[in-house]
Write an enzyme that holds these catalytic residues in place. Sequence first.
Site, PDB file in Angstrom:
ATOM      1  N   ASP A  32       0.924  -1.001   0.197  1.00  0.00           N
ATOM      2  CA  ASP A  32       0.281   0.015   0.038  1.00  0.00           C
ATOM      3  C   ASP A  32       0.740   1.405  -0.032  1.00  0.00           C
ATOM      4  OD1 ASP A  32      -3.248   0.453   1.375  1.00  0.00           O
ATOM      5  OD2 ASP A  32      -1.850   2.281   0.932  1.00  0.00           O
ATOM      6  N   HIS A 101     -10.411  -5.175  -2.732  1.00  0.00           N
ATOM      7  CA  HIS A 101      -9.146  -5.305  -2.287  1.00  0.00           C
ATOM      8  C   HIS A 101      -9.268  -5.721  -0.647  1.00  0.00           C
ATOM      9  CE1 HIS A 101     -10.146  -1.056  -2.040  1.00  0.00           C
ATOM     10  NE2 HIS A 101      -9.296  -0.918  -0.885  1.00  0.00           N
ATOM     11  N   HIS A 103      -7.112  -5.483   2.674  1.00  0.00           N
ATOM     12  CA  HIS A 103      -5.836  -4.985   3.288  1.00  0.00           C
ATOM     13  C   HIS A 103      -5.169  -5.982   4.282  1.00  0.00           C
ATOM     14  CE1 HIS A 103      -6.712  -0.656   2.756  1.00  0.00           C
ATOM     15  NE2 HIS A 103      -7.729  -1.016   2.558  1.00  0.00           N
TER      16      HIS A 103
END
Length: 136
Positions: A32, A101, A103
């Site tokens: 990220d 997505h 995390h």
Amino acid sequence: MKEDNCIFCKIASGEIPSKTLYEDEKFRVILDLGPATKGHALILPKDHYANLYELPEETAGDVMKLAKKMAEQMKERLGCQGLNLVQNNGDLAGQTVYHFHLHIIPRYPADGQKIGWQPGQVTQEELEEIKNEITG
Ligand code: 5GP
Ligand code: ZN
């Protein structure tokens, strides 16, 4: 199944470069750009699905298997002492990029992050009503 103007489609396909931790025919796992902690990563399917609701069931299963693999690698290599999986759906829930997505957020002592919620209060009767609302 890609969507024009989707940044994660472009990253997942390799059109836009990223720090890639893992890649196969269905997924890319990237670091990220605005990490909560050291090693904060995102699992991106290469096909475009806006959110969990659009994600095919089989792909959803593959995502969790991959999360486990990455979690084990992070524990071993980064020495993190905890790990959060976070997956936001809809702007109300904090989603800012509308390509599914997951995390993966490794946790360290005193990392300054707090991922959680304010616990509420509920009666047994209310729990029963909610249960029936969801499942009845
Ligand atoms: P969301 O809030 O939608 O659950 O999370 C979006 C995440 O994508 C954020 O953590 C943000 O830092 C990350 N992000 C946004 N744009 C990019 C980008 O271009 N590259 C990378 N590697 N991460 C990005
Ligand atoms: Zn996309």
